[in-house]
Enzyme design. Sequence first.
Site, PDB file in Angstrom:
ATOM      1  N   CYS A  54       0.820  -1.206   0.000  1.00 58.93           N
ATOM      2  CA  CYS A  54       0.000   0.000   0.000  1.00 58.93           C
ATOM      3  C   CYS A  54       0.856   1.259   0.000  1.00 58.93           C
ATOM      4  O   CYS A  54       2.076   1.197   0.101  1.00 58.93           O
ATOM      5  CB  CYS A  54      -0.927   0.011   1.212  1.00 58.93           C
ATOM      6  N   GLY A  99      -0.798   0.269  -4.931  1.00 59.25           N
ATOM      7  CA  GLY A  99      -2.013  -0.434  -4.532  1.00 59.25           C
ATOM      8  C   GLY A  99      -3.160  -0.152  -5.469  1.00 59.25           C
ATOM      9  O   GLY A  99      -3.440   1.014  -5.761  1.00 59.25           O
ATOM     10  N   ASN A 142       1.087   1.510   6.110  1.00 58.27           N
ATOM     11  CA  ASN A 142       1.862   0.780   5.109  1.00 58.27           C
ATOM     12  C   ASN A 142       2.865  -0.092   5.841  1.00 58.27           C
ATOM     13  O   ASN A 142       3.720   0.416   6.575  1.00 58.27           O
ATOM     14  CB  ASN A 142       2.597   1.748   4.176  1.00 58.27           C
ATOM     15  N   GLY A 143       2.762  -1.393   5.668  1.00 53.71           N
ATOM     16  CA  GLY A 143       3.685  -2.301   6.339  1.00 53.71           C
ATOM     17  C   GLY A 143       2.991  -3.574   6.764  1.00 53.71           C
ATOM     18  O   GLY A 143       1.942  -3.951   6.247  1.00 53.71           O
ATOM     19  N   CYS A 191      14.061  -1.165   3.062  1.00 57.29           N
ATOM     20  CA  CYS A 191      13.815  -2.226   2.081  1.00 57.29           C
ATOM     21  C   CYS A 191      14.508  -1.906   0.760  1.00 57.29           C
ATOM     22  O   CYS A 191      14.144  -0.946   0.073  1.00 57.29           O
ATOM     23  CB  CYS A 191      12.311  -2.391   1.861  1.00 57.29           C
ATOM     24  N   TYR A 194      12.283  -2.506  -7.472  1.00 57.80           N
ATOM     25  CA  TYR A 194      10.998  -2.732  -8.130  1.00 57.80           C
ATOM     26  C   TYR A 194       9.869  -1.790  -7.699  1.00 57.80           C
ATOM     27  O   TYR A 194       9.170  -1.226  -8.535  1.00 57.80           O
ATOM     28  CB  TYR A 194      10.550  -4.183  -7.897  1.00 57.80           C
ATOM     29  N   CYS A 205       9.311 -12.178   2.319  1.00 55.22           N
ATOM     30  CA  CYS A 205       9.354 -10.931   3.078  1.00 55.22           C
ATOM     31  C   CYS A 205       8.211 -10.918   4.076  1.00 55.22           C
ATOM     32  O   CYS A 205       7.079 -11.275   3.735  1.00 55.22           O
ATOM     33  CB  CYS A 205       9.243  -9.724   2.139  1.00 55.22           C
ATOM     34  N   CYS A 228      17.694  -3.529   4.237  1.00 56.88           N
ATOM     35  CA  CYS A 228      17.235  -4.901   4.466  1.00 56.88           C
ATOM     36  C   CYS A 228      17.319  -5.678   3.160  1.00 56.88           C
ATOM     37  O   CYS A 228      16.708  -5.288   2.159  1.00 56.88           O
ATOM     38  CB  CYS A 228      15.794  -4.902   4.985  1.00 56.88           C
ATOM     39  N   CYS A 264      15.300 -10.977   1.849  1.00 64.83           N
ATOM     40  CA  CYS A 264      14.762 -11.862   0.809  1.00 64.83           C
ATOM     41  C   CYS A 264      15.878 -12.447  -0.051  1.00 64.83           C
ATOM     42  O   CYS A 264      15.661 -13.431  -0.766  1.00 64.83           O
ATOM     43  CB  CYS A 264      13.740 -11.124  -0.049  1.00 64.83           C
TER      44      CYS A 264
END
Length: 637
Positions: free
Chosen positions: A149, A175, A251-252, A388, A394, A534, A585, A588
């Site tokens: 989101c 979103g 968001n999260g 992130c 992306y 993730c 982070c 992934c």
Amino acid sequence: MALSCTRSVNVISSCVGQAAESQRLGSELQASSSVDATVLDWRRRGIWSCGCGFRSVRGGGGGGRRAMARWARAEAAEVGGSARGSGAECRRTPMAERVHRIREAAMRGATAIDRKPRQEERRGGEEEEEENVEEEEVGMEHDFMREECGVVGVHGSSEASRLCYLSLHALQHRGQEGAGIATYDDQTGSLRTVTGMGLVADVFNAEKLKQLPGTCAIGHVRYATSGASSLKNVQPFVAGYRFGSVGLAHNGNLVNYWQLREMLEEEGSIFNTSSDTEVILHLIAKSKQRPFISRLVEACEQLEGAYSLVFITEGKLVAVRDPYGFRPLVMGRRKDDGTIVFASETCALDLIEVAYEREVNPGEVVVVDTDGSISSICLLPKRKQQACVFEHIYFALPNSDVFGRSVYQSRFKFGEILAEVAPVECDVVIAVPDSGVVCALGYAAKAGVPFQQGLIRSHYVGRTFIEPSQKIRDFGVKLKLAPVRAVLNGKRVVVVDDSIVRGTTSSKIVRLLKEAGAKEVHMRISSPPITGSCYYGVDTPSREELISATLSEEETRKFIGADSLVYLPLNKLHEMLGEEAPFYCDACFSGNYAVHPSPVYQASLPVDRLSGLPVAALDGCIGRPHPEAEAGQPVPA
């Protein structure tokens, strides 16, 4: 879903029908495993209604199901079972299988649940063809990493709702399931909300924006996921408590959501949605602190995971970012009238001519008071930032600056690195649009090879479509991506994409390019191999579904059918980030989780005893079903 007791009984009654069928179910279950014995004991205690497990012991659907999950774990221990259950423990008789299907359908809010068998009899092969269509569509949609989101907050403008609306347009890529705006009406002192399913332009029009007066507003766009696609989960959430009302956009993802929810339900809280965001509102409401900010800080101290939040209350706008800074949140100010804006990306600020000032720091609470004054406090002791890195690979738009870096420049550099570490003789460089375009430009510039549009993306295809009766191979991909034969025919092609998740879409793209005449297809991926899920607000498959977690690079190349395959090396990604690398982070890719999911997140998922699936799969918790549940498999311990 939080089904009421009355509705639950009505749904089941309409589906199962006769009491005799329930008795037969009881007999069959009694002959089954120890798990089914527990189920029978639930029925004897009146926990179940019509043998289908819906009746709420508290009179509210959510609380009852949580209690059922707890009883299941406790009683499984008594009979030597397991809370997660093996395949043998969770086997179902034919009748139990039918009841389980009814239960799942009712959880999705169906009213004519028992219609499917008759449809199958009536339509025969037509049903199978439609299932193939659905598989094609799901394969395309779920073979990508997806952001959950985007959030916006505006303070100090008479057109706050309109500025919020425009900002949400700029964040639409984050979103597409639903959108909403909440404003504080200065005249009445109340919060007003408009939410809806679909794109921002579909939800709002001039008339709806007129319903949102005030100088303070927050907005939210939510990513479309299978499962909890319902209006009740579209944010912002607005709730009243004893000291006023509050609106929230999030968001999260909270990795301790289930622990907090069960604790709150034990204390009497009633939940209306299946989103982890609602937990935050309950924590604020039950706090003993008097000022709102103190209540907010106390609530956030109990949260684990990723959260970038915007609140609106009594004319104040509050922005909060988790101590690790997983998800982005920036602050800007309009020069002409001093309007303060918070947003997930700087592209939202650019659209409404707001000058970027700074990021909201990890662990920071920024308060914009009714008079426009700004104050800031530290939420929690400082942690090592874990921004992130996939935002740069992306999620974010290329025209955004995220975590203090230009997304465009990052992606261009990724392409240059790929050209250096994996040169290949080629005639043309193309991209998988849209996120692979900038990286492909970087690759082409470094390799001295022309970049051309070899794939054209259709921007008008929705999530569902009807395939003709004659099966078309790779139909879903062809609807979304069209090859340009004049660019590809007889050429050695380098195709650049942002990532490979499950590999199914990549294999179809390679096949599509070769069918269009490409002599060779060389895949270049602008991220390292994705080997882990993730847990911090991104929709990813389970680790077992990630192709790089189970296959080597060469095995993956053979699977997708490319002539060569090279990922962005993780060490090169770290080199590009330089001194900032430790503050990103990359779990992934590396498996190094700042907030480890195994003991906190996975263990907190209650398991449905009949299906062996987590209750999350049935509730659509945290805005999506658990990945294993999508595949219809029990969740591994």
